[in-house]
Design an enzyme around this catalytic site. Structure first.
Site, short mmCIF file in Angstrom:
data_model
loop_
_atom_site.label_atom_id
_atom_site.label_comp_id
_atom_site.label_asym_id
_atom_site.label_seq_id
_atom_site.Cartn_x
_atom_site.Cartn_y
_atom_site.Cartn_z
N LYS A 111 0.38 -1.20 0.18
CA LYS A 111 -0.09 -0.16 -0.09
C LYS A 111 0.95 0.93 0.23
CE LYS A 111 -4.47 -1.80 0.94
NZ LYS A 111 -5.82 -1.69 2.51
N LYS A 195 -4.37 -9.30 -6.83
CA LYS A 195 -6.12 -9.28 -6.68
C LYS A 195 -7.38 -8.69 -6.44
CE LYS A 195 -6.31 -7.81 -2.11
NZ LYS A 195 -7.04 -6.94 -0.96
N LYS A 198 -11.76 -3.59 -4.28
CA LYS A 198 -12.44 -2.84 -3.97
C LYS A 198 -11.63 -1.50 -4.01
CE LYS A 198 -12.26 -3.20 1.00
NZ LYS A 198 -13.09 -4.11 1.12
P1 TYM Z 1 -11.32 -6.45 3.99
O1 TYM Z 1 -12.04 -6.24 4.40
O2 TYM Z 1 -10.08 -6.19 3.43
O3 TYM Z 1 -11.47 -8.01 2.96
C1 TYM Z 1 -12.11 -9.06 3.52
C2 TYM Z 1 -12.70 -10.13 3.80
O4 TYM Z 1 -12.01 -10.68 2.52
C3 TYM Z 1 -11.25 -11.43 1.57
N1 TYM Z 1 -11.13 -11.28 0.15
C4 TYM Z 1 -10.72 -11.69 -0.63
N2 TYM Z 1 -10.37 -12.99 -0.93
C5 TYM Z 1 -10.13 -13.83 -1.39
N3 TYM Z 1 -10.22 -13.17 -3.60
C6 TYM Z 1 -10.23 -11.79 -3.14
N4 TYM Z 1 -9.67 -11.05 -4.04
C7 TYM Z 1 -10.51 -10.77 -1.91
N5 TYM Z 1 -10.41 -9.00 -1.59
C8 TYM Z 1 -10.00 -9.42 0.11
C9 TYM Z 1 -10.54 -11.00 2.36
O5 TYM Z 1 -8.98 -11.74 2.78
C10 TYM Z 1 -10.88 -11.12 4.23
O6 TYM Z 1 -10.82 -11.78 4.87
N6 TYM Z 1 -8.24 -5.86 7.39
C11 TYM Z 1 -9.49 -6.96 7.16
C12 TYM Z 1 -10.72 -6.58 7.90
C13 TYM Z 1 -10.59 -7.57 9.24
C14 TYM Z 1 -10.12 -8.54 10.26
C15 TYM Z 1 -10.09 -8.21 11.47
C16 TYM Z 1 -9.91 -9.56 9.44
C17 TYM Z 1 -10.54 -6.09 10.45
N7 TYM Z 1 -9.90 -6.70 11.63
C18 TYM Z 1 -9.97 -9.53 12.42
C19 TYM Z 1 -10.35 -10.94 10.61
C20 TYM Z 1 -10.23 -10.71 11.77
C21 TYM Z 1 -9.28 -6.34 5.86
O7 TYM Z 1 -9.40 -5.71 5.37
O8 TYM Z 1 -10.81 -7.02 4.78
#
Ligand code: TYM
Length: 331
Positions: A111, A195, A198
């Protein structure tokens, strides 16, 4: 019962990657585990958000959770900022984490590498994995169902927990990431080596959970493939492989079954099929989301109840941490 925790951050609209890599896998865990599913709004603000969009999205994600099959009577559904123990525990863990391990996080490196020189990087972006560790650890979580991109952060949470346990005394359960097979990483439709995200500038590179059918058809028809012209499941054809993975994740089948179905057929037929599979999966969810968003009071009742349930567990762990560290109790 073992404990499950996971979250999505409302920094943009939810994508098919979020849905297949995370949310869809959460549904089936609800009967076997005690589940906490959170909307990580504090994680979203590491980069600037438009206040009214952020508020809208949090509610929309709650509606998506429910429409996709999360049940607020079985699981605790809540908003991160409604449970202050997350922020408080995060500071305590900031003092256990070290700069070196945080600097090595690949998401942080990626990032910040993308930002232009002289743009300032918020300290929140650097500390992000510590807040995530707090999220996970204050519920004594055993399992964290996530996409593969979050695996490193879960491992860091485990390291931090271990360090805290050995410098004070046994406090935290050591959590483990649970990554689904076919949906571990759904790829960008325009560049299938990265990947699906969004935050991408090109809207043809992702499918949003709330994209209407016509938009889904258009985006899939424009998805980058290759000049081989045969539906194979191989790393040499990453675009086609990704579309196969999407079908497998939705239908719960193996790649070979998809390949067999398209023997002797071209990409046009294949893409039309993929688009219909996605629409078949998302359209019922979309209809439900719309209905749920018409009754904001009912949604508010759900997040209020969720915050209360989550707070009880989280505060108990927080008090334990404070005591072990040596903070003077108020009562
Ligand atoms: P975030 O919001 O980026 O993504 C949410 C979840 O979606 C999964 N994900 C994907 N899986 C497969 N292919 C993709 N292209 C893809 N893009 C996103 C992510 O792996 C995630 O599981 N930091 C985390 C949110 C968070 C969290 C937590 C997760 C905050 N606290 C505690 C687990 C436990 C995040 O930014 O996810």
């Amino acid at each position: 019962k073992k404990i499950v925790f996971s979250a999505i951050k409302p920094s943009g609209e939810i994508t098919l990657g979020n849905y297949l890599g995370a949310l869809k896998n959460w549904i089936g865990l609800q009967d076997e585990y005690e589940c906490f599913y959170c909307i990580a709004d504090l994680h979203a603000i590491t980069v600037r958000q438009e206040p009214k969009d952020l508020r809208r999205r949090v509610l929309e994600i709650l509606a998506i959770y429910i429409a996709a099959g999360l049940n607020h009577e079985k699981s605790t559904l809540f908003v991160q900022s409604h449970v202050p123990a997350h922020s408080e525990a995060s500071w305590l863990l900031t003092c256990t984490a070290n700069m070196g391990e945080l600097s090595r996080m690949t998401q942080y490196k990626d990032k910040t590498a993308k930002l232009k020189e002289n743009t300032s990087i918020s300290a929140g972006l650097f500390n992000y994995p510590v807040l995530m560790a707090a999220d996970i650890l204050i519920y004594n979580t055993n399992l964290v169902p996530v996409g593969v991109d979050q695996k490193q952060h879960v491992e860091l949470a485990r390291d931090i927990a271990q360090r805290f346990n050995s410098s004070y005394s046994d406090t935290f359960v050591l959590p483990e990431a649970k990554v689904s097979e076919s949906a571990a990483k759904i790829m960008d439709l325009q560049d299938p080596t990265k990947k699906m995200s969004k935050s991408d500038d090109n809207e043809n590179s992702y499918i949003l959970l709330l994209d209407p059918p016509a938009v889904i058809r258009r985006k899939i028809s424009r998805a980058v493939t290759d000049s081989v012209g045969v539906v194979n499941y191989t790393d040499e054809q990453p675009g086609v492989k990704n579309l196969i993975n999407i079908v497998c994740a939705i239908q719960g089948i193996k790649p070979e079954a998809v390949v067999a179905q398209f023997e002797g057929k071209g990409y046009k037929d294949f893409k039309e099929f993929v688009a219909e599979v996605i629409i078949g999966e998302l359209e019922p969810v979309q209809i439900k989301v719309k209905e749920l968003l018409e009754n904001k009071e009912a949604l508010a009742a759900i997040y209020r109840e969720g915050a209360q349930k989550a707070s009880r567990v989280a505060t108990r762990t927080l008090r334990k941490m404070q005591k072990k560290i040596g903070l003077l109790p108020l009562e």
